[in-house]
Design an enzyme around this catalytic site. Structure first.
Site, PDB file in Angstrom:
ATOM      1  N   GLY A  95       0.705  -1.046  -0.120  1.00 56.08           N
ATOM      2  CA  GLY A  95      -0.125  -0.140  -0.026  1.00 56.08           C
ATOM      3  C   GLY A  95       0.753   1.273   0.036  1.00 56.08           C
ATOM      4  O   GLY A  95       0.752   2.278  -0.736  1.00 56.08           O
ATOM      5  N   ALA A  96       2.015   1.033   0.724  1.00 59.93           N
ATOM      6  CA  ALA A  96       2.802   2.372   0.987  1.00 59.93           C
ATOM      7  C   ALA A  96       4.019   2.087   1.723  1.00 59.93           C
ATOM      8  O   ALA A  96       4.119   0.857   2.569  1.00 59.93           O
ATOM      9  CB  ALA A  96       1.959   3.515   1.420  1.00 59.93           C
ATOM     10  N   MET A  97       5.065   2.779   1.664  1.00 61.37           N
ATOM     11  CA  MET A  97       6.327   2.483   2.750  1.00 61.37           C
ATOM     12  C   MET A  97       6.635   3.911   3.286  1.00 61.37           C
ATOM     13  O   MET A  97       6.922   4.892   2.536  1.00 61.37           O
ATOM     14  CB  MET A  97       7.308   2.044   1.782  1.00 61.37           C
ATOM     15  CG  MET A  97       8.427   1.489   2.488  1.00 61.37           C
ATOM     16  SD  MET A  97       8.278   0.293   3.604  1.00 61.37           S
ATOM     17  CE  MET A  97       9.486   0.670   4.715  1.00 61.37           C
ATOM     18  N   GLU A  98       7.016   3.885   4.579  1.00 54.15           N
ATOM     19  CA  GLU A  98       7.323   5.076   5.426  1.00 54.15           C
ATOM     20  C   GLU A  98       8.799   5.737   5.016  1.00 54.15           C
ATOM     21  O   GLU A  98       9.417   6.120   5.971  1.00 54.15           O
ATOM     22  CB  GLU A  98       7.006   4.476   6.742  1.00 54.15           C
ATOM     23  CG  GLU A  98       7.901   3.654   7.449  1.00 54.15           C
ATOM     24  CD  GLU A  98       7.623   2.153   7.422  1.00 54.15           C
ATOM     25  OE1 GLU A  98       8.225   1.568   8.028  1.00 54.15           O
ATOM     26  OE2 GLU A  98       6.729   1.897   6.531  1.00 54.15           O
ATOM     27  N   ASN A  99       9.371   5.555   4.174  1.00 54.21           N
ATOM     28  CA  ASN A  99      10.612   6.148   3.904  1.00 54.21           C
ATOM     29  C   ASN A  99      10.907   7.598   4.492  1.00 54.21           C
ATOM     30  O   ASN A  99       9.918   8.299   3.861  1.00 54.21           O
ATOM     31  CB  ASN A  99      11.263   6.124   2.605  1.00 54.21           C
ATOM     32  CG  ASN A  99      10.785   4.785   1.757  1.00 54.21           C
ATOM     33  OD1 ASN A  99      11.287   3.742   2.400  1.00 54.21           O
ATOM     34  ND2 ASN A  99      10.103   4.843   0.732  1.00 54.21           N
ATOM     35  N   HIS A 110      -1.067   6.782   8.438  1.00 53.17           N
ATOM     36  CA  HIS A 110      -0.439   5.684   8.799  1.00 53.17           C
ATOM     37  C   HIS A 110       1.120   5.763   8.372  1.00 53.17           C
ATOM     38  O   HIS A 110       1.969   5.714   9.340  1.00 53.17           O
ATOM     39  CB  HIS A 110      -0.924   4.262   8.287  1.00 53.17           C
ATOM     40  CG  HIS A 110      -0.148   3.239   8.400  1.00 53.17           C
ATOM     41  ND1 HIS A 110      -0.724   2.165   9.077  1.00 53.17           N
ATOM     42  CD2 HIS A 110       1.028   2.677   8.052  1.00 53.17           C
ATOM     43  CE1 HIS A 110       0.127   1.028   9.180  1.00 53.17           C
ATOM     44  NE2 HIS A 110       1.400   1.391   8.635  1.00 53.17           N
ATOM     45  N   GLU A 111       1.552   6.101   7.430  1.00 55.59           N
ATOM     46  CA  GLU A 111       2.865   6.151   6.970  1.00 55.59           C
ATOM     47  C   GLU A 111       3.397   7.509   7.938  1.00 55.59           C
ATOM     48  O   GLU A 111       4.567   7.233   8.210  1.00 55.59           O
ATOM     49  CB  GLU A 111       2.954   6.496   5.637  1.00 55.59           C
ATOM     50  CG  GLU A 111       2.521   5.320   4.619  1.00 55.59           C
ATOM     51  CD  GLU A 111       3.047   4.088   5.163  1.00 55.59           C
ATOM     52  OE1 GLU A 111       3.917   3.716   5.549  1.00 55.59           O
ATOM     53  OE2 GLU A 111       2.181   3.239   5.142  1.00 55.59           O
ATOM     54  N   HIS A 154       4.682   6.609  11.077  1.00 55.42           N
ATOM     55  CA  HIS A 154       5.844   5.921  11.214  1.00 55.42           C
ATOM     56  C   HIS A 154       7.140   6.904  11.171  1.00 55.42           C
ATOM     57  O   HIS A 154       8.188   6.371  11.636  1.00 55.42           O
ATOM     58  CB  HIS A 154       5.986   5.018   9.865  1.00 55.42           C
ATOM     59  CG  HIS A 154       5.445   3.595   9.795  1.00 55.42           C
ATOM     60  ND1 HIS A 154       5.554   2.864  10.836  1.00 55.42           N
ATOM     61  CD2 HIS A 154       4.505   3.199   8.938  1.00 55.42           C
ATOM     62  CE1 HIS A 154       4.966   1.676  10.570  1.00 55.42           C
ATOM     63  NE2 HIS A 154       4.180   1.716   9.412  1.00 55.42           N
ATOM     64  N   GLU A 210       4.052  -1.050  13.425  1.00 51.72           N
ATOM     65  CA  GLU A 210       2.970  -1.310  12.280  1.00 51.72           C
ATOM     66  C   GLU A 210       1.804  -1.445  13.330  1.00 51.72           C
ATOM     67  O   GLU A 210       0.831  -0.634  13.054  1.00 51.72           O
ATOM     68  CB  GLU A 210       3.355  -2.569  11.735  1.00 51.72           C
ATOM     69  CG  GLU A 210       4.174  -2.747  10.434  1.00 51.72           C
ATOM     70  CD  GLU A 210       4.192  -1.623   9.573  1.00 51.72           C
ATOM     71  OE1 GLU A 210       3.244  -0.956   9.703  1.00 51.72           O
ATOM     72  OE2 GLU A 210       5.409  -1.384   8.592  1.00 51.72           O
TER      73      GLU A 210
END
Length: 859
Positions: A272-276, A306-307, A310, A329
Site C-alpha cells: 500500500g505504501a512505505m514510510e521512507n 499511517h505512514e 511511522h 506497524e
C-alpha cells in the site's frame, strides 16, 4: 543464494560486533533508458561504508544481491571479488577497529517491485524508477549491513538521464550533472529510498510555531507519473498531510525530524505504501482515474496518516529485529485511525476500523499460522510473511484497548518519553512497556503477557436470565477460546441493551465491565427491561468475536437494518460474518440478510464490505447446489438496489460495481454490454473508464467480450492502468487455451512484471470456471516448490497464494493439500505457511458448505 535469508542469530552476532558510522552511495541510473544489453539491465552502484569493529581481527560479512561485483576494497586493501562475493554476501576478514569498505557493483533493475524497480509507461514509453526495500532489499541496490539495528547516516548521489528529476530521503540538488542529497539522520537501511524519472511534481509547505517560539517549516511535495497528472488531486493529499502533521505534533511533542516531506505515487507497487523518511512511497492506485466512493478517499487518508505515524514509530525509533515489528506497524495502524477521526473529515473512521481492519485480524488470528503480536521471527522469510493481520490490525485493536487501560493522556505521555529516550535508536517490547508503566502506574507485564504474547481470538456471548415480570434478572458474559489457543483474556467491554421503538432498534441501557475468566456477571444491568438485542463489545472497546443469544439473533434476522447507530450496526454485521465463517450461521442466511438490509446501510464503507462478504459467501461458503439460486438472488438484488439508488450517488456506484460481480444471466450480461455501448442508461450513473473495465471483466469471463473487444478497449485506454485491466480480462475468458497460456505466463516464465503477474492471476481464477480450472490443482502442487526457489519472494507469494486451487473446493483438494504438506515437511517454512493458510481457508469453506447444506434440507 546460500546467504540471502539472513537469520536473527546472524544479525545479533553482527550487531554485537559492529557499529556503522555512515554510508556514501553513488548510483548511475543512466542505463535505465535506451536499448538494453544482453542479459539483465544493470546500473552501477558504488558504496563506501565506514564502520567500527569492537573485536579487531574478527570476520563478518556485508550484504549485496547483484549480478556482478567489479571491485571490493577493505581499508585500502583490494579484495578479489570472485573470492569474497557469493552472490548475496561479501566476506570481510581481519577487521580493524575502524574500517572503510568500498564496493563497486553492477546491480540489476527489478521487474518485481523489489530493489530498484524499473517501469516503462506504455502510454509514452517514459521510464520511471523507484526503490522498495522492506524488509531487506536495499542490498539489491547498494552494499550494506542489512538489518534494522545497524543504523547510520546516508549520503546519496545519483547520475540520471538528462531531463529527469531525482528524489531521496534528504533534500537534493543537481550540480554538474549529479544529484547530491543532504545527509540523513541515522536510519535503517530498509527505509532509504530513491525515486527517479520524469515524474509530475507538485509542491506546498507546512508551517507550525513550536513551543519555544521558533517556526517549523516542512517543504511538501507530491509526485506521480505524467500520465496520471490529470487525475492527481494533490490538494487533498496535502490537506490530509497538514492535518496529520498538526495532529502528531500536538500529541507527540517531538517535531518532525526528517526535513522535507515528499509523497511519491508509483507504478507496479507491491504494498500500500512505505514510510521512507522524507520520501514516502504509495501505490499509484491511490490516484483515482474515475469516480470512487468516500470510502476510497478515507482509505487513502488513512494510509497517508499511517505512514506519517511511522516517522516517529518506526523511523525515529525502530525495532531491533523483526520480532518487534508490531512496535511500528501496530502503532501506525492505530494512529492512522486515531488521527483520521481526530484530525480529518473522516470522523467515522472507527466504524471502518471495526468493520474492515478487524475482519482482517480475525481471519489471520484463526489461521494455523497465527502468532502472538510479538512474534518469533527466525529469519527474513519469516519477516516477509509477518506483515499480516496480526501485526497490523490485531495489534492496533489491542493498542486501542491499551489506551483505555492506561488512559489516553498516560499513553501519549508514554509515547513522548519513548521518542525522546530512544530517538534514532532501536527498541524492544520492554522499552515501551517501561515508559507506559511510568506514566500510567499500571503493571504492563500482565497486560503484555495476556495480549501481546499469546495468540488467538476469544468469543464473548451474552446469557440473559429474565424474571417473571420481564426484566433482566441476570446478564452474564461467557468467554470461550479455541482449543489450539485456550487462553482467556481480560476484556474491558461495554454491553449495550437495545429495544425496538417503532421501526428502530435503539440502545436504552449500557454498562462497562471487566470481563475476565469463563463467566462474568454484569451486575449493573440487573433490573433493566428485557432487551430485544444484547450487543457485547458495544462501542468496539475490545478485540473479540461477538456472539448473540437466541433472542438477539432472531431480532437481527428481522430488524438488522433498524439498528440506528452505525457503529453498532457495523459490529452486528461483523459478528454475523464471523458466525458465517465459523459455520454457525448458514451462508445463505447471510446472503439473505445482505439482500434484505444492505440497501438501508448508510455507511458506504460498510456497504462495500457487505458486498465483498456476500460475494465470498457465494463463492466459498454456500452449498454448491444452492450457488445458482444465490447468484440469481444477488444479481436481482444488486440490480434492484442499483435502480433504486439516488442518481449520481456513491451508493449507486457501489451497487453498479456489485451488480457487475454478480451478473451471469444472459439478461444481466446484455445490460452490462448495453451500458457500455450507451444503448442503455441508468439515470446518474456515469460509466467512466474504470467502471467500463469493471463491466468488461464479467463479460469476458462469460464469453461475451472476446479478444477483439478487449483490444478495442485498450486502444481507448492505452495506459498502464488500461493494460493491467486488459491483461486481467484476457485471462478471465472461458477457454482451456486461455487458461493454459495464463498459467504458462505466470508459472513457467518470468517475463511479466509483478503488476501483470497479479493481473493475470486475478483473471485466471473465475468462480464460474471451476471445470476449466480442474487440471491445475495437480499442476499447482507440482510447481510451487520450484517457483518458490527460483522466483523472488514477492512473486513466489503471489503464485502460491493466488493460484492455490481454492475454487476446486472438495475433499479431494483438501487431501491433495495434505499430501503435499506431508511430503514436503522440509520445504521452506515460509512456503509451508502459505500452503497451510490456504488449506485452512479451504477446510473452513467446506465446513461452511456443510452447515449451509444442512440448512437447506427439509426439517
Amino acid at each position: 543464494m546460500p546467504g540471502e535469508n539472513l537469520s536473527r542469530d546472524e544479525a545479533r552476532e553482527r550487531a554485537a560486533l559492529l557499529a556503522v558510522d555512515g554510508y556514501d552511495v553513488s548510483l548511475d541510473l543512466r542505463s535505465a533508458v535506451g536499448a538494453a544489453d544482453d542479459g539483465p539491465r544493470t546500473f552501477r552502484s558504488v558504496t563506501t561504508v565506514r564502520f567500527r569493529c569492537n573485536e579487531p581481527g574478527a570476520s563478518t560479512f556485508a550484504d549485496l544481491i547483484a549480478p556482478s561485483v567489479t571491485a571490493v576494497s577493505l581499508n585500502g586493501r583490494d579484495l578479489d571479488p570472485g573470492a569474497v562475493f557469493d552472490g548475496s554476501r561479501i566476506l570481510l576478514e581481519d577487521l580493524a577497529a575502524d574500517n572503510e569498505l568500498v564496493v563497486d557493483a553492477q546491480c540489476a533493475y527489478s521487474r518485481t517491485g523489489e530493489g530498484m524497480h524499473r517501469f516503462v509507461d506504455p502510454e509514452d514509453d517514459e521510464v520511471y524508477l523507484y526503490t522498495q526495500y522492506e524488509p531487506a532489499d536495499s542490498r539489491r541496490v547498494f552494499a550494506n549491513f542489512e538489518q534494522p539495528d545497524l543504523k547510520a547516516p546516508f549520503r546519496f548521489e545519483v547520475r540520471a538521464p538528462e531531463g529527469w528529476t531525482v528524489w531521496s530521503n534528504g533534500v537534493g540538488e543537481l550540480t554538474d550533472g549529479v544529484w547530491r542529497f543532504a545527509e540523513t539522520k541515522p536510519i535503517s537501511t530498509y527505509i532509504t529510498c530513491v525515486v527517479a524519472g520524469p515524474y509530475h511534481y507538485v509542491t506546498d509547505a507546512y508551517e507550525r510555531t513550536l513551543p519555544d517560539g521558533s517556526t517549523l517549516r516542512i517543504p511538501l511535495g507530491a509526485l506521480c507519473r505524467k500520465g496520471l497528472a490529470p487525475h492527481f488531486d494533490a490538494d487533498d493529499v496535502f490537506l490530509v498531510t497538514k492535518q496529520g502533521l498538526d495532529f502528531f505534533h500536538e500529541r507527540f511533542d517531538y517535531p518532525y525530524p526528517f526535513g522535507k516531506y515528499d509523497q511519491a505515487f508509483v507504478p507496479e507497487y507491491n504494498l500500500g505504501a512505505m514510510e521512507n523518511p522524507g520520501l514516502v512511497t504509495f501505490r499509484e492506485e491511490f490516484i483515482f482515474r474515475g469516480k470512487v466512493t468516500r470510502a476510497s478517499y478515507e482509505g487513502r487518508a488513512n494510509v497517508v496518516l499511517h505512514e506519517m505515524a511511522h516517522m516517529w514509530f518506526g523511523d525515529l525509533v525502530t525495532m531491533e529485529w523483526w520480532d518487534d515489528l508490531w512496535l511500528k506497524e501496530s502503532f501506525a495502524d492505530f494512529m492512522g485511525a486515531f488521527s483520521l477521526v481526530g484530525a480529518t473529515r473522516f470522523t467515522d473512521g472507527w466504524i471502518t476500523f471495526a468493520n474492515r481492519r478487524k475482519a482482517w485480524a480475525y481471519r489471520a488470528d484463526q489461521l494455523p499460522s497465527t502468532h502472538p503480536i510479538t512474534a518469533d521471527i527466525r529469519d527474513l522469510q519469516d519477516a516477509k510473511l509477518n506483515f499480516d493481520g496480526i501485526t497490523y490490525a490485531k495489534g492496533a485493536s489491542v493498542l486501542k484497548q491499551l489506551v483505555a487501560y492506561a488512559g489516553q493522556d498516560a499513553f501519549l505521555e508514554g509515547a513522548r518519553r519513548y521518542f525522546k529516550r530512544h530517538a534514532y535508536g532501536n527498541t524492544r517490547l520492554g522499552d515501551l512497556l517501561s515508559v507506559l508503566e511510568e506514566t500510567s502506574g499500571r503493571d504492563m507485564g500482565a497486560w503484555a503477557r495476556a495480549w501481546l504474547q499469546t495468540a488467538g481470538v476469544n468469543s464473548l456471548t451474552p446469557r440473559v436470565l429474565l424474571s417473571t415480570d420481564g426484566r433482566v434478572e441476570e446478564l452474564a458474559v461467557e468467554q470461550e477460546a479455541a482449543e489450539s489457543h485456550p487462553e482467556l483474556r481480560p476484556h474491558r467491554v461495554a454491553v449495550g441493551l437495545y429495544r425496538r421503538e417503532d421501526d428502530r432498534l435503539v440502545r436504552y441501557a449500557r454498562a462497562e465491565a471487566d470481563v475476565d475468566g469463563a463467566r462474568t456477571v454484569v451486575t449493573e444491568l440487573a433490573g433493566a427491561q428485557a432487551p430485544d438485542l444484547v450487543l457485547v463489545n458495544d462501542d468496539d472497546l475490545t478485540y473479540c468475536k461477538i456472539r448473540f443469544d437466541g433472542t438477539s439473533l432472531d431480532t437481527l434476522r428481522e430488524h438488522l437494518g433498524a439498528v440506528t447507530d452505525p457503529l453498532a450496526r457495523a459490529l452486528c454485521w461483523s459478528a454475523l460474518w464471523n458466525m458465517t465463517r465459523d459455520a454457525l450461521l448458514p451462508a445463505r442466511d447471510f446472503v439473505g440478510l445482505v439482500l434484505r438490509f444492505a440497501g438501508r446501510e448508510s455507511d458506504i464503507g460498510v456497504l462495500q464490505m457487505l458486498h465483498a462478504w456476500a460475494t465470498s459467501s457465494l463463492v466459498h461458503y454456500v452449498a454448491p447446489e444452492w450457488r445458482p439460486t444465490g447468484e440469481r438472488l444477488l444479481a436481482e438484488g444488486a440490480l434492484r438496489e442499483l435502480r433504486a439508488a439516488e442518481p449520481g450517488s456513491e451508493h449507486q456506484l457501489a451497487w453498479a460495481r456489485f451488480f457487475a460481480t454478480t451478473a451471469s444471466a444472459p439478461a444481466d450480461l446484455r445490460l452490462l454490454r448495453d451500458l457500455l455501448d450507451g444503448a442503455e442508461k441508468i439515470e446518474g450513473l456515469e460509466v467512466d473508464q474504470e467502471l467500463r473495465w469493471a463491466f468488461l471483466e464479467p463479460l469476458a469471463a462469460h464469453g461475451v467480450a472476446d479478444e477483439s473487444v478487449l483490444a478495442a478497449e485498450l486502444a481507448r485506454d492505452d495506459t498502464a492502468s488500461g493494460k493491467r485491466h486488459q491483461v486481467r480480462c484476457l485471462a478471465a475468458r472461458p477457454s482451456a487455451a486461455v487458461k493454459a497460456q495464463a498459467w504458462a505466463q505466470v508459472v513457467e516464465s518470468d517475463a511479466l512484471s509483478n503488476a501483470l503477474v497479479e493481473a493475470t492471476i486475478a483473471g485466471f481464477a473465475q468462480p464460474s470456471q471451476r471445470e476449466l480450472l480442474a487440471p491445475y490443482a495437480a499442476k499447482y502442487f507440482e510447481a510451487i516448490e520450484r517457483v518458490w526457489s527460483e522466483r523472488s519472494i514477492q512473486i513466489g507469494m503471489s503464485v502460491v497464494q493466488g493460484l492455490f486451487p481454492a475454487l476446486l473446493d472438495s475433499p479431494a483438494t483438501l487431501e491433495a493439500t495434505d499430501a503435499w504438506l506431508t511430503a514436503h515437511e522440509e520445504a521452506a517454512p515460509a512456503l509451508r505457511r502459505l500452503v497451510l493458510e490456504a488449506r485452512d481457508d479451504l477446510a473452513r469453506g467446506l465446513r461452511g458448505q456443510a452447515c449451509d447444506a444442512a440448512a437447506g434440507r427439509p426439517s
